[in-house]
Design an enzyme around this catalytic site. Structure first.
Site, PDB file in Angstrom:
ATOM      1  N   ASP A  13     -30.289 -22.440  29.768  1.00 56.09           N
ATOM      2  CA  ASP A  13     -30.790 -23.766  30.146  1.00 56.09           C
ATOM      3  C   ASP A  13     -31.465 -23.774  31.511  1.00 56.09           C
ATOM      4  O   ASP A  13     -31.429 -24.777  32.237  1.00 56.09           O
ATOM      5  CB  ASP A  13     -29.643 -24.805  30.124  1.00 56.09           C
ATOM      6  N   LYS A  16     -36.415 -22.442  30.533  1.00 57.86           N
ATOM      7  CA  LYS A  16     -37.312 -21.451  29.912  1.00 57.86           C
ATOM      8  C   LYS A  16     -38.391 -22.136  29.074  1.00 57.86           C
ATOM      9  O   LYS A  16     -39.550 -21.736  29.098  1.00 57.86           O
ATOM     10  CB  LYS A  16     -36.503 -20.478  29.036  1.00 57.86           C
ATOM     11  N   GLY A  40     -31.782 -24.212  22.946  1.00 57.75           N
ATOM     12  CA  GLY A  40     -32.428 -25.527  22.942  1.00 57.75           C
ATOM     13  C   GLY A  40     -33.417 -25.514  24.084  1.00 57.75           C
ATOM     14  O   GLY A  40     -33.021 -25.548  25.239  1.00 57.75           O
ATOM     15  N   HIS A  41     -34.693 -25.379  23.777  1.00 56.69           N
ATOM     16  CA  HIS A  41     -35.724 -25.247  24.812  1.00 56.69           C
ATOM     17  C   HIS A  41     -36.528 -26.542  24.891  1.00 56.69           C
ATOM     18  O   HIS A  41     -37.265 -26.876  23.964  1.00 56.69           O
ATOM     19  CB  HIS A  41     -36.617 -24.038  24.512  1.00 56.69           C
ATOM     20  N   GLN A 223     -31.048 -18.114  25.790  1.00 53.34           N
ATOM     21  CA  GLN A 223     -29.797 -17.997  26.559  1.00 53.34           C
ATOM     22  C   GLN A 223     -30.073 -17.462  27.974  1.00 53.34           C
ATOM     23  O   GLN A 223     -31.162 -17.657  28.472  1.00 53.34           O
ATOM     24  CB  GLN A 223     -28.778 -17.119  25.828  1.00 53.34           C
TER      25      GLN A 223
HETATM   26  P1  GDP Z   1     -33.977 -23.829  28.452  1.00 48.94           P
HETATM   27  O1  GDP Z   1     -32.912 -23.707  27.428  1.00 48.94           O
HETATM   28  O2  GDP Z   1     -33.928 -22.733  29.456  1.00 48.94           O
HETATM   29  O3  GDP Z   1     -35.345 -24.011  27.869  1.00 48.94           O
HETATM   30  O4  GDP Z   1     -33.650 -25.163  29.278  1.00 48.94           O
HETATM   31  P2  GDP Z   1     -33.239 -26.586  28.650  1.00 48.94           P
HETATM   32  O5  GDP Z   1     -34.434 -27.201  28.032  1.00 48.94           O
HETATM   33  O6  GDP Z   1     -32.024 -26.459  27.800  1.00 48.94           O
HETATM   34  O7  GDP Z   1     -32.769 -27.353  29.946  1.00 48.94           O
HETATM   35  C1  GDP Z   1     -33.636 -27.554  31.027  1.00 48.94           C
HETATM   36  C2  GDP Z   1     -33.716 -29.055  31.308  1.00 48.94           C
HETATM   37  O8  GDP Z   1     -34.333 -29.263  32.565  1.00 48.94           O
HETATM   38  C3  GDP Z   1     -34.585 -29.808  30.310  1.00 48.94           C
HETATM   39  O9  GDP Z   1     -34.108 -31.114  30.189  1.00 48.94           O
HETATM   40  C4  GDP Z   1     -35.966 -29.802  30.977  1.00 48.94           C
HETATM   41  O10 GDP Z   1     -36.778 -30.887  30.565  1.00 48.94           O
HETATM   42  C5  GDP Z   1     -35.581 -29.947  32.412  1.00 48.94           C
HETATM   43  N1  GDP Z   1     -36.485 -29.323  33.394  1.00 48.94           N
HETATM   44  C6  GDP Z   1     -37.127 -28.121  33.319  1.00 48.94           C
HETATM   45  N2  GDP Z   1     -37.769 -27.849  34.482  1.00 48.94           N
HETATM   46  C7  GDP Z   1     -37.499 -28.889  35.304  1.00 48.94           C
HETATM   47  C8  GDP Z   1     -37.839 -29.172  36.661  1.00 48.94           C
HETATM   48  O11 GDP Z   1     -38.495 -28.411  37.365  1.00 48.94           O
HETATM   49  N3  GDP Z   1     -37.362 -30.354  37.184  1.00 48.94           N
HETATM   50  C9  GDP Z   1     -36.600 -31.224  36.452  1.00 48.94           C
HETATM   51  N4  GDP Z   1     -36.188 -32.330  37.054  1.00 48.94           N
HETATM   52  N5  GDP Z   1     -36.269 -30.972  35.187  1.00 48.94           N
HETATM   53  C10 GDP Z   1     -36.696 -29.827  34.619  1.00 48.94           C
HETATM   54  P1  IMO Z   2     -30.763 -21.689  25.799  1.00 47.14           P
HETATM   55  O1  IMO Z   2     -31.699 -20.748  25.097  1.00 47.14           O
HETATM   56  C1  IMO Z   2     -26.777 -22.459  27.377  1.00 47.14           C
HETATM   57  C2  IMO Z   2     -23.414 -20.592  25.268  1.00 47.14           C
HETATM   58  C3  IMO Z   2     -22.460 -21.563  24.602  1.00 47.14           C
HETATM   59  C4  IMO Z   2     -21.169 -20.791  24.734  1.00 47.14           C
HETATM   60  C5  IMO Z   2     -21.622 -19.344  24.491  1.00 47.14           C
HETATM   61  C6  IMO Z   2     -21.458 -18.853  23.055  1.00 47.14           C
HETATM   62  O2  IMO Z   2     -31.016 -23.119  25.507  1.00 47.14           O
HETATM   63  O3  IMO Z   2     -30.691 -21.381  27.243  1.00 47.14           O
HETATM   64  P2  IMO Z   2     -22.788 -19.340  20.818  1.00 47.14           P
HETATM   65  O4  IMO Z   2     -23.037 -20.627  20.088  1.00 47.14           O
HETATM   66  O5  IMO Z   2     -24.029 -18.635  21.236  1.00 47.14           O
HETATM   67  O6  IMO Z   2     -21.839 -18.459  20.084  1.00 47.14           O
HETATM   68  O7  IMO Z   2     -22.014 -19.790  22.168  1.00 47.14           O
HETATM   69  O8  IMO Z   2     -22.988 -19.316  24.829  1.00 47.14           O
HETATM   70  N1  IMO Z   2     -24.845 -20.739  24.890  1.00 47.14           N
HETATM   71  C7  IMO Z   2     -25.759 -21.336  25.658  1.00 47.14           C
HETATM   72  N2  IMO Z   2     -25.635 -21.984  26.848  1.00 47.14           N
HETATM   73  N3  IMO Z   2     -27.993 -22.306  26.817  1.00 47.14           N
HETATM   74  C8  IMO Z   2     -28.151 -21.647  25.650  1.00 47.14           C
HETATM   75  O9  IMO Z   2     -29.348 -21.373  25.114  1.00 47.14           O
HETATM   76  C9  IMO Z   2     -27.000 -21.163  24.997  1.00 47.14           C
HETATM   77  N4  IMO Z   2     -26.765 -20.479  23.846  1.00 47.14           N
HETATM   78  C10 IMO Z   2     -25.459 -20.228  23.807  1.00 47.14           C
HETATM   79  O10 IMO Z   2     -22.420 -22.797  25.277  1.00 47.14           O
HETATM   80  O11 IMO Z   2     -20.693 -20.883  26.043  1.00 47.14           O
HETATM   81 MG    MG Z   3     -31.385 -24.824  26.590  1.00 47.63          MG
END
Ligand code: GDP
Ligand code: IMO
Ligand code: MG
Length: 423
Positions: A13, A16, A40-41, A223
């Site tokens: 999270d 990415k 979840g991107h 991840q």
């Molecule tokens: P990922 O799994 O690495 O793609 O990240 P996620 O989408 O799960 O979580 C990142 C969260 O931060 C999302 O809600 C994005 O919309 C938000 N986000 C990403 N870059 C920025 C940033 O520079 N500033 C803020 N405020 N939010 C951001």
């Molecule tokens: P993105 O790509 C954050 C974490 C879960 C748990 C562990 C194992 O959005 O960054 P799993 O369901 O993979 O067997 O869970 O890994 N986890 C993540 N945490 N971002 C993710 O993906 C994750 N994918 C798995 O919360 O701790």
């Molecule tokens: Mg994510």
């Protein structure tokens, strides 16, 4: 750009999705190579807001083709729903999305087993996303998996499913769950088969040709490094390999073709699920980070644990992946903090220790040592030039760069595509 691999440098999270959506404007191909719909991107662009779980984040650019590589495990229901959502928003999918027939399928019993194992582990549970990821990868490595190629051949699928159900139903019953019926799964999966077939094609020759012709290729990590099955905080990890080298096994790309490896790190740290987190803030400051950073899971909606930036962990991620540069995201989230801390290293019983010195129990005991920075106390939203950042923010960025000894090339200052500083 040529061949660039983007990898999460923390516990996932990191942002990415946003960075890949931004970088892939110039990409001919964006490829997922590991993980599944535990990812979840989040992407916010002119088409709207999306949380992509399986479709690579480059799908929005008209000339970019996207590939789900063989290392990815797929829940077909989730993938088909995602395709529908994208189509409804006017995104073209046909002749743009290619899925490897080698991908393993997340079966209904994998999701049930994920839930039952976690329940049995009680307080010691990993805190998985409940998407069946661990059981699917277990079946893959123990030669019990069912792949997309099997589904294309109904006879093969039916035979493999029969064997698996004879095994899995025994386990399900022993754990107090109802056995699953062959005919129900077949009906569902034959429906999925019709829908997914147009996108299934061996990507190996496509990718190799692209490499030969020096096309721009972006590998989309899921991840984060500290969730890696070997180098993460086991057993609080995920089932796949997260490190950059996984592009070899998960997409059939030799590592000597890599030009750049970009590590993505938040300006602070979050973690969702169980496991040690040395810089976690369980106080009001942690709550403030969660509120301003909107730190709730894009896949499960769970509240993310928040803490200060941990250089010991980031340094490890830089070394083990060989990051050639870094993107620091969510710097804007720190706008209103009067003081910002960075953990520079750990001690245990008064002695300096490293992340790799021990296991998850060890990491739960280390003491983070902090350096305190003055906050900038003003909004940096909308800034696109490094020189226009407040001097305190520049100091913070430069300190990170110096501590990890990797060049920071991108600073993200908001969730939208254009909210970005390129150095
Ligand atoms: P990922 O799994 O690495 O793609 O990240 P996620 O989408 O799960 O979580 C990142 C969260 O931060 C999302 O809600 C994005 O919309 C938000 N986000 C990403 N870059 C920025 C940033 O520079 N500033 C803020 N405020 N939010 C951001
Ligand atoms: P993105 O790509 C954050 C974490 C879960 C748990 C562990 C194992 O959005 O960054 P799993 O369901 O993979 O067997 O869970 O890994 N986890 C993540 N945490 N971002 C993710 O993906 C994750 N994918 C798995 O919360 O701790
Ligand atoms: Mg994510």
């Amino acid at each position: 750009m040529a061949l660039n691999t983007v990898i999460g440098a923390q516990w996932g999270d990191e942002g990415k999705g946003k960075i890949i959506d931004y970088l892939s404007e110039r990409s001919d191909y964006v490829i997922r190579f590991h993980g599944g719909n535990n990812a979840g991107h989040t992407i916010i662009n002119q088409f709207g807001k999306f949380a992509l779980h399986l479709v690579p984040s480059g799908i929005f650019h008209p000339k970019t083709k996207v590939i789900i590589g063989n290392g990815v495990v797929i829940d077909l229901k989730v993938l088909l729903e995602e395709i529908q959502i994208l189509k409804k928003c006017g995104i073209k999918i046909k002749n743009k999305l290619f899925i490897s027939p080698r991908c393993h399928l997340i079966m209904p019993y994998h999701k049930l087993l994920d839930f039952l194992y976690e329940k049995a582990k009680g307080k010691g549970r990993t805190g998985t996303t409940g998407r069946g990821i661990g059981p699917t990868y277990s079946d893959k490595v123990s030669y019990n998996g069912i792949r997309l190629v099997d589904l294309l051949d109904k006879k093969s699928f039916s035979e493999k499913l029969k064997i698996q159900l004879s095994l899995k139903n025994k386990i399900l019953k022993a754990l107090g769950a109802k056995p699953l019926k062959q005919k129900n799964i077949e009906k569902l999966f034959y429906y999925f088969r019709e829908k997914i077939q147009p996108y299934v094609q061996e990507p190996f020759p496509i990718v190799q040709n692209a490499i030969k012709n020096r096309k721009n290729i972006l590998l989309e990590g899921a991840q984060g490094t500290l969730l890696d099955n070997d180098w993460g905080t086991y057993p609080f990890v995920t089932a796949s390999t997260i490190l950059a080298g996984e592009i070899n096994a998960g997409a059939g790309i030799s590592i000597n073709k890599i030009d750049q490896i970009t590590g993505i790190a938040k300006a602070y740290v979050t973690r969702v699920g169980g496991g040690p987190f040395p810089t976690e803030l369980t106080n009001a400051t942690g709550k403030k980070l969660r509120k301003i950073g909107e730190e709730f899971g894009a896949t499960t909606g769970r509240a993310r644990r928040c803490g200060w930036l941990d250089i010991e962990l980031l340094k490890f991620a830089c070394i083990v992946n060989g990051f050639t540069n870094l993107a620091i995201t969510k710097l804007d989230v720190l706008d209103s903090f009067p003081e910002i801390k960075i953990c520079t290293h750990y001690t245990l019983n008064g002695k300096k220790v490293n992340y790799f010195d021990g296991d998850a129990n060890f990491l739960a005991k280390v003491k983070p040592i902090y350096r305190t920075f003055k906050g900038w106390k003003k909004s940096i939203k909308g800034i696109t030039k490094y020189n226009n950042l407040p001097k305190e923010a520049k100091k913070y960025i430069k300190a990170i760069e110096k501590l990890v000894n990797v060049k920071i090339m991108y600073i993200s200052v908001g969730p939208k595509r254009q909210e970005m500083i390129k150095l």
